[in-house]
Design an enzyme around this catalytic site. Sequence first.
Site, PDB file in Angstrom:
ATOM      1  N   LYS A 166       0.874  -1.179   0.000  1.00  0.00           N
ATOM      2  CA  LYS A 166       0.000   0.000   0.000  1.00  0.00           C
ATOM      3  C   LYS A 166       0.915   1.234   0.000  1.00  0.00           C
ATOM      4  O   LYS A 166       1.420   1.645   1.038  1.00  0.00           O
ATOM      5  CB  LYS A 166      -0.895  -0.025   1.248  1.00  0.00           C
ATOM      6  CG  LYS A 166      -2.243   0.677   1.087  1.00  0.00           C
ATOM      7  CD  LYS A 166      -2.166   2.146   0.760  1.00  0.00           C
ATOM      8  CE  LYS A 166      -2.020   3.000   1.992  1.00  0.00           C
ATOM      9  NZ  LYS A 166      -1.919   4.457   1.649  1.00  0.00           N
ATOM     10  N   GLY A 201       2.939   5.759  12.375  1.00  0.00           N
ATOM     11  CA  GLY A 201       3.750   4.586  12.704  1.00  0.00           C
ATOM     12  C   GLY A 201       3.383   4.001  14.062  1.00  0.00           C
ATOM     13  O   GLY A 201       3.288   2.782  14.224  1.00  0.00           O
ATOM     14  N   GLU A 207      10.132   2.707  10.359  1.00  0.00           N
ATOM     15  CA  GLU A 207      11.064   3.820  10.109  1.00  0.00           C
ATOM     16  C   GLU A 207      10.242   5.093  10.157  1.00  0.00           C
ATOM     17  O   GLU A 207       9.373   5.304   9.304  1.00  0.00           O
ATOM     18  CB  GLU A 207      11.721   3.701   8.726  1.00  0.00           C
ATOM     19  CG  GLU A 207      12.696   2.569   8.579  1.00  0.00           C
ATOM     20  CD  GLU A 207      13.886   2.645   9.513  1.00  0.00           C
ATOM     21  OE1 GLU A 207      14.128   3.735  10.100  1.00  0.00           O
ATOM     22  OE2 GLU A 207      14.543   1.624   9.687  1.00  0.00           O
ATOM     23  N   CYS A 251      13.715  11.853   5.309  1.00  0.00           N
ATOM     24  CA  CYS A 251      13.765  11.591   6.756  1.00  0.00           C
ATOM     25  C   CYS A 251      15.188  11.797   7.255  1.00  0.00           C
ATOM     26  O   CYS A 251      15.412  11.983   8.439  1.00  0.00           O
ATOM     27  CB  CYS A 251      13.201  10.233   7.113  1.00  0.00           C
ATOM     28  SG  CYS A 251      13.848   8.900   6.173  1.00  0.00           S
ATOM     29  N   GLU A 298       9.688  17.467  13.990  1.00  0.00           N
ATOM     30  CA  GLU A 298       9.974  17.287  12.566  1.00  0.00           C
ATOM     31  C   GLU A 298       9.074  18.198  11.731  1.00  0.00           C
ATOM     32  O   GLU A 298       7.856  18.173  11.860  1.00  0.00           O
ATOM     33  CB  GLU A 298       9.747  15.824  12.159  1.00  0.00           C
ATOM     34  CG  GLU A 298      10.254  15.541  10.764  1.00  0.00           C
ATOM     35  CD  GLU A 298      10.111  14.089  10.348  1.00  0.00           C
ATOM     36  OE1 GLU A 298       9.022  13.520  10.546  1.00  0.00           O
ATOM     37  OE2 GLU A 298      11.083  13.526   9.815  1.00  0.00           O
TER      38      GLU A 298
HETATM   39  C1  UN1 Z   1      14.327   8.869   3.316  1.00  0.00           C
HETATM   40  O1  UN1 Z   1      14.502  10.040   3.490  1.00  0.00           O
HETATM   41  O2  UN1 Z   1      13.224   8.373   3.593  1.00  0.00           O
HETATM   42  O3  UN1 Z   1      20.203   8.638   2.868  1.00  0.00           O
HETATM   43  C2  UN1 Z   1      15.337   7.969   2.714  1.00  0.00           C
HETATM   44  C3  UN1 Z   1      19.429   9.218   2.114  1.00  0.00           C
HETATM   45  C4  UN1 Z   1      18.755   8.423   1.027  1.00  0.00           C
HETATM   46  C5  UN1 Z   1      17.518   7.774   1.547  1.00  0.00           C
HETATM   47  C6  UN1 Z   1      16.599   8.650   2.326  1.00  0.00           C
HETATM   48  N1  UN1 Z   1      19.658   7.442   0.534  1.00  0.00           N
HETATM   49  O4  UN1 Z   1      19.197  10.414   2.214  1.00  0.00           O
END
Ligand code: UN1
Length: 491
Positions: free
Chosen positions: A174, A231, A248, A282, A380
């Site tokens: 999904k 999450g 995550e 992230c 965040e």
């Molecule tokens: C994300 O932001 O969800 O290290 C992943 C990084 C990328 C992956 C980010 N290779 O910024």
Amino acid sequence: MAAHVKNYIGGEWVAALSGEVFPSYNPADETLLAEAAKSAAADIDAAVKAAKTAYKEWRLVPAPRRGEVLYRVAELLQTRKEDLARVMTQEMGKVLSEARGDVQEAIDMAYYMGGEGRRMLGYTAPVEMPEKFGMAIRDSAGVIGLITPWNFPVAVPSWNILPALVAGNTMVWKPSEDTPLTAAEFVKVFIDAGLPPGVFNLVVGTGEAGAALVEHPDVRVISFTGSTETGLKVYTSAAQRGKKVCLEMGGKNAIIVMDDANLELAIKAITWSAYGTTGQRCTATSRLIVHRAVKNQLVEALVEQARALKVGSGLEDGVQVGPLVNEKARAKVEKYVEIGQGEGARLMVGGGRAALDRGFFYQPTLFAEVSPQMRIAREEIFGPVLSMIEVDSLEQAIEVNNSVVYGLSSSIFTENVNAAFRAIRDLTTGIVYINHGTTGAEIQFPFGGTRGTGNGLREAGQTALDSFTEWKSVYIDYSGRLQRAQIDNRE
Ligand code: UN1
């Protein structure tokens, strides 16, 4: 003309059973890009049934053969990289060069996990009885439920889909409601690579479909990447059903700049990590922890860098910062900029919408005079907003870095090897960088975070297999007699 995205269940493209659809917009010009099936519990149930049926055969396909399908996925992704990147840029906004990088992560992961088809290492160890053998092997887990975000709409799913499939599981995916079209294009790659029907199913929709996937009794493992708020709901719901969950979630990543840092390098890395992908990674840098001695130099250069960044449509040449993903995301950034000003932080650059007619654009923004207690230093924001905090020592910098609820990525710029190693020892994030921004993780290492970012499992690397396999310990007695161990376990 807007595209139509259907679900892919048991090898067929099908509409939602309700017949309902939801829209996907281009965030750079707010035009309708696609209409996608608005799925509910009944669609999820059909997909899980298909995955459950397909599991019976897929788990028995030798792992090296499953790995070969992944190699074909890698090859097809190479040939479709440009097309997939363009769809991605149109659907979620990141600039084209970054969209290519997103697809490249999936290519890398497909080759890497294809190789797992010939490894998937377990171990043997000596056993207590004569004429007996012991080994621990990785077994598939069953039907996996995968829920993924829009910000890396190919890379993040690939980190989960590829290890799960090579390990012999089947799946229901999904994707985010912001990127159904990109998801459908990605699924086509697996179909064309020859994956048998039912092994990998796509169900597009909103949170309603995601919740139904988490609740479904035949789904044993859930992997979720997204906001902490959602999450934790997923975690709670799955826990009540005794499921394994890989999470995550959020980040509040910092770059520390010491007084002995190579400032030129640090400035480039900060600019890219904070404002690249419009701050929507992230792993993005949203805090800058700077030694007081170099603060003025740094601020001046960063203001100049932020002003010079070209904001616009990700498809346009030379554009460095695309739009935020949707109106809600821009409203959130606007709210936090207001909060920052209310808290007494000093706005140095940005702080408003970029002057474009349409689209969810926002200027790269820098706050100085931020204290670690302020909300803009703790929560965040997921946009191009950087908060600068001043410190007097390495110890203080590390303490500030570790003081937030998130623990994904951190970085330090220093030319002092002792300081670098102390930082490696004391920074409590899942990823640590020395003289490099907080983004740019490679797929062969564990990806994930401590504290509020995750729940102990990791994506990518060898560790990805931990989420999608069960350990099976096997004892083989070839003595032909009843040995003592079967009676009382010990001599
Ligand atoms: C994300 O932001 O969800 O290290 C992943 C990084 C990328 C992956 C980010 N290779 O910024």
